[in-house]
Design an enzyme around this catalytic site. Structure first.
Site, short mmCIF file in Angstrom:
data_model
loop_
_atom_site.label_atom_id
_atom_site.label_comp_id
_atom_site.label_asym_id
_atom_site.label_seq_id
_atom_site.Cartn_x
_atom_site.Cartn_y
_atom_site.Cartn_z
N ARG A 52 -1.89 6.54 12.15
CA ARG A 52 -0.92 6.30 11.08
C ARG A 52 0.41 7.01 11.33
O ARG A 52 1.46 6.50 10.94
CB ARG A 52 -1.49 6.70 9.71
CG ARG A 52 -2.74 5.90 9.33
CD ARG A 52 -3.13 6.05 7.87
NE ARG A 52 -2.15 5.46 6.98
CZ ARG A 52 -1.21 6.10 6.35
NH1 ARG A 52 -1.14 7.43 6.43
NH2 ARG A 52 -0.34 5.48 5.59
N SER A 54 0.83 -1.19 0.00
CA SER A 54 0.00 0.00 0.00
C SER A 54 0.87 1.25 0.00
O SER A 54 2.01 1.23 0.47
CB SER A 54 -0.88 -0.04 1.26
OG SER A 54 -1.95 0.87 1.16
N TYR A 71 3.19 4.25 11.30
CA TYR A 71 4.02 4.17 10.08
C TYR A 71 4.90 5.39 9.89
O TYR A 71 5.41 5.60 8.79
CB TYR A 71 3.14 4.06 8.82
CG TYR A 71 2.00 3.09 8.89
CD1 TYR A 71 2.22 1.72 9.00
CD2 TYR A 71 0.68 3.54 8.81
CE1 TYR A 71 1.15 0.84 9.04
CE2 TYR A 71 -0.38 2.65 8.84
CZ TYR A 71 -0.13 1.30 8.96
OH TYR A 71 -1.19 0.42 8.99
N CYS A 92 -2.47 9.48 26.44
CA CYS A 92 -1.36 9.36 27.39
C CYS A 92 -0.19 8.64 26.76
O CYS A 92 0.18 7.53 27.18
CB CYS A 92 -1.84 8.64 28.64
SG CYS A 92 -2.94 9.69 29.57
N GLU A 93 0.36 9.20 25.71
CA GLU A 93 1.54 8.66 25.01
C GLU A 93 2.27 9.84 24.40
O GLU A 93 1.65 10.67 23.73
CB GLU A 93 1.13 7.78 23.82
CG GLU A 93 0.29 6.63 24.14
CD GLU A 93 0.93 5.28 23.85
OE1 GLU A 93 2.05 5.23 23.28
OE2 GLU A 93 0.29 4.29 24.20
N ARG A 119 -7.18 3.35 -0.63
CA ARG A 119 -6.66 4.66 -0.23
C ARG A 119 -6.87 5.73 -1.31
O ARG A 119 -7.23 6.86 -0.99
CB ARG A 119 -5.16 4.53 0.04
CG ARG A 119 -4.51 5.77 0.64
CD ARG A 119 -2.98 5.64 0.63
NE ARG A 119 -2.50 4.40 1.15
CZ ARG A 119 -2.22 4.18 2.44
NH1 ARG A 119 -2.36 5.13 3.31
NH2 ARG A 119 -1.77 2.99 2.82
N GLU A 147 -7.99 -3.18 -6.97
CA GLU A 147 -8.62 -2.97 -5.66
C GLU A 147 -8.11 -1.71 -4.97
O GLU A 147 -7.49 -1.79 -3.91
CB GLU A 147 -8.32 -4.17 -4.76
CG GLU A 147 -8.91 -5.46 -5.24
CD GLU A 147 -8.45 -6.67 -4.44
OE1 GLU A 147 -9.11 -7.71 -4.54
OE2 GLU A 147 -7.44 -6.57 -3.73
N PRO A 148 -8.37 -0.54 -5.53
CA PRO A 148 -7.90 0.67 -4.84
C PRO A 148 -8.75 0.99 -3.62
O PRO A 148 -9.98 0.88 -3.66
CB PRO A 148 -8.08 1.76 -5.91
CG PRO A 148 -9.17 1.25 -6.80
CD PRO A 148 -9.11 -0.26 -6.76
N GLY A 172 -3.17 -0.45 -3.77
CA GLY A 172 -1.88 0.03 -3.26
C GLY A 172 -1.41 1.34 -3.85
O GLY A 172 -0.29 1.79 -3.58
C1 PLP Z 1 -5.67 -7.43 -0.83
C2 PLP Z 1 -5.72 -5.96 -0.75
N1 PLP Z 1 -6.35 -5.29 -1.72
C3 PLP Z 1 -6.45 -3.95 -1.70
C4 PLP Z 1 -5.88 -3.22 -0.69
C5 PLP Z 1 -6.04 -1.73 -0.74
O1 PLP Z 1 -4.85 -1.08 -0.74
P1 PLP Z 1 -4.85 0.51 -0.93
O2 PLP Z 1 -5.75 1.09 0.05
O3 PLP Z 1 -3.43 0.88 -0.69
O4 PLP Z 1 -5.28 0.77 -2.35
C6 PLP Z 1 -5.19 -3.87 0.34
C7 PLP Z 1 -4.49 -3.10 1.37
O5 PLP Z 1 -3.27 -2.93 1.26
C8 PLP Z 1 -5.13 -5.28 0.31
O6 PLP Z 1 -4.52 -5.94 1.28
N1 LYS Z 2 -3.31 0.45 7.20
C1 LYS Z 2 -2.30 0.78 6.22
C2 LYS Z 2 -2.58 0.17 4.91
C3 LYS Z 2 -2.80 -1.28 4.98
C4 LYS Z 2 -3.56 -1.72 3.82
C5 LYS Z 2 -4.30 -3.00 4.03
N2 LYS Z 2 -3.65 -4.13 3.45
C6 LYS Z 2 -2.12 2.27 6.13
O1 LYS Z 2 -2.75 2.99 6.83
O2 LYS Z 2 -1.36 2.77 5.38
#
Ligand code: PLP
Ligand code: LYS
Length: 471
Positions: free
Chosen positions: A368, A244, A372, A399-400, A327, A324-325, A282
């Site tokens: 996040r 991602s 990350y 509290c961090e 984000r 599969e977008p 991703g």
């Molecule tokens: C299998 C799968 N598809 C799609 C996504 C969506 O990723 P993103 O939100 O980065 O497009 C994820 C998360 O990383 C995932 O694990």
């Molecule tokens: N949770 C992560 C992305 C993970 C995507 C799921 N596979 C983020 O915030 O960047």
């Protein structure tokens, strides 16, 4: 460079030496790439989204709150749908990855805009069902789906189950047989690509939990196992998702080539036709001006070229491609609105100082930054100011000491309790990863469209939290 981005225009556009304008020189101080498309400042200096200003939103719904520009979200969804259909002459599918952010309204928007929905748990599946997303347009993921989740998905008639382990192949075969259905399945492949992103969100290198290894031969074996269970499972094809927040096109290309090579080999050596191929999500978004996302058209065009080339080279038919977008659709459509509670100036030595600006949320609504080391920016949302810029860190109320929302930003030196702060790019993996840490209730999600704001996820209350406790 990360400070000052949401709050000021770069004098030279996005290139050239940094020449930051003092905060904020004019009312159009927002970098468009970071904000939903309708966001601007009104004549009072208030941030405005789809015609509703931030002060009104805060008064009506309280803070903190996630604010989503519904048209912006829908337009990004349509953008991927149209780009994929434009690039693939026989059509393609876009599965919105609900893990980024899902609620009933969002599932409805996705279905209305002609997308499919990727869910990865029984809970997400329940949202899809409640929103009436047709089963055929739902895909179920997960590296450890329970028997109950598999059964619910098969009864709902999902279009695909993405298999992740040999144990799961056996489990799905048994459940499908007991229900008397044939499960449409894909096999998730680990392509061995080292994606350039944070280690915790890379998913295609060998040493992690997802998928069947391509290099180790397990992906091929998984296909043989599924093909041998033709009474209970129908193999649609392979699935690859490399991670991602990725910008590097080489990673996607290598993964696509490798999975297509496997696709071709399985087809030829087993005398079968695999009608589908999923290249995952991703696609990175801009959290700061350092990020340069590619457009859906560029992404889709590149994918179509690779798929056409590899299929021609192997002399196999072009499968129906899906992506599969998550984000890239949800992220930029939303900002989080906070109120400032305290401002504390801390000496850093050498005459330098930093203001710690505490807001009324934090790592419970956006983990996040802590998880990350993600970069965010922010701006004052309720007013503009001519005060000098002040190096600031926007922190939460937990509290961090790692409870940081925005690591570095220039805010005007007169920022004070009661000011509103907006953090853009919080539509993906913020509400989705939110917690009740320190028993802080989760914020609501407010959708704004055509001058009307409405609650699509209500604010949690302390009563909600207390209700979980046994007496
Ligand atoms: C299998 C799968 N598809 C799609 C996504 C969506 O990723 P993103 O939100 O980065 O497009 C994820 C998360 O990383 C995932 O694990
Ligand atoms: N949770 C992560 C992305 C993970 C995507 C799921 N596979 C983020 O915030 O960047």
């Amino acid at each position: 460079m990360r400070a000052h981005e949401a709050g000021a225009l770069h004098a030279e556009g996005y290139g050239g030496p940094p020449q930051w304008l003092p905060y904020p020189r004019n009312v159009n101080d927002l970098l468009p790439m970071l904000w939903p498309s309708s966001v601007r400042r009104d004549e009072r200096g208030r941030l405005q989204v789809a015609g509703v200003d931030a002060v009104t939103l805060a008064a009506q719904f309280g803070t903190p709150a996630y604010v989503v520009d519904e048209d912006d979200f829908r337009a990004r969804a349509r953008g991927f749908r149209d780009a994929m259909n434009g690039a693939f002459s026989h059509g393609a599918d876009v599965y919105y990855a609900g893990k980024a952010f899902l609620c009933t309204a969002v599932a409805t928007w996705i279905a209305q805009e002609g997308l499919c929905l990727d869910v990865c748990s029984g809970g997400e599946l329940a949202v899809a069902m409640r929103a009436g997303v047709p089963g055929a347009r739902v895909g179920l993921h997960g590296n450890n789906k329970s028997a109950a989740e598999i059964e619910a998905a098969l009864i709902y008639g999902v279009g695909r189950l993405v298999l992740d382990s040999f144990d799961e192949i056996d489990r799905v075969a048994a459940i499908a047989a007991s229900l008397g259905v044939v499960a449409p399945v894909m096999i998730r492949v680990t392509t061995g690509v080292e994606a350039h992103t944070h280690e915790f969100i890379a998913t295609a290198h060998e040493d992690q939990k997802f998928g069947f290894s391509l290099a180790g031969g397990q992906a091929y074996q998984a296909a043989e196992r599924v093909l041998a269970e033709s009474g209970a499972m129908r193999l649609l094809g392979f699935h690859s998702h490399i991670g991602s927040q990725i910008f590097d096109t080489a990673g996607f290309e290598v993964a696509a080539r490798r999975v297509l090579d496997l696709h071709g080999r399985v087809e030829k050596e087993n005398g079968v036709r695999l009608p589908e191929l999923d290249l995952g999500g991703g696609f990175g978004i801009a959290y700061t001006s350092e990020h340069h996302p590619r457009t859906p058209e560029q992404l889709a065009g590149d994918m179509a070229a690779i798929v056409a080339r590899e299929c021609a080279a192997q002399d196999v038919a072009v499968p129906r491609v899906s992506i599969e977008p998550g984000r890239a659709i949800a992220g930029p459509s939303t900002f989080t609105l906070y109120a400032v509670g305290t401002v504390k100036e801390v000496e850093l030595g050498g005459g330098a100082s930093r203001a710690y600006v505490s807001v009324d949320g934090g790592m419970s609504d956006n983990v996040r930054t802590a998880l990350y080391a993600a970069d965010y920016s922010c701006t004052m949302a309720g007013r503009v100011s001519d005060a000098a810029p002040m190096l600031s860190r926007v922190v939460g109320k937990h509290c961090e000491s790692g409870d940081i929302v925005v690591m570095d930003e220039y805010l005007p030196a007169d920022v004070r309790p009661g000011d509103l702060i907006a953090v853009p790019g919080t539509g993906a993996y913020c509400r989705a990863l939110s917690s009740q840490y320190n028993h802080v209730p989760r914020p609501p999600v407010i959708a704004v469209r055509d001058g009307v704001a409405r609650v699509i996820v209500r604010r949690e209350t302390i009563e909600d939290i207390l209700a979980l406790d046994a007496l």
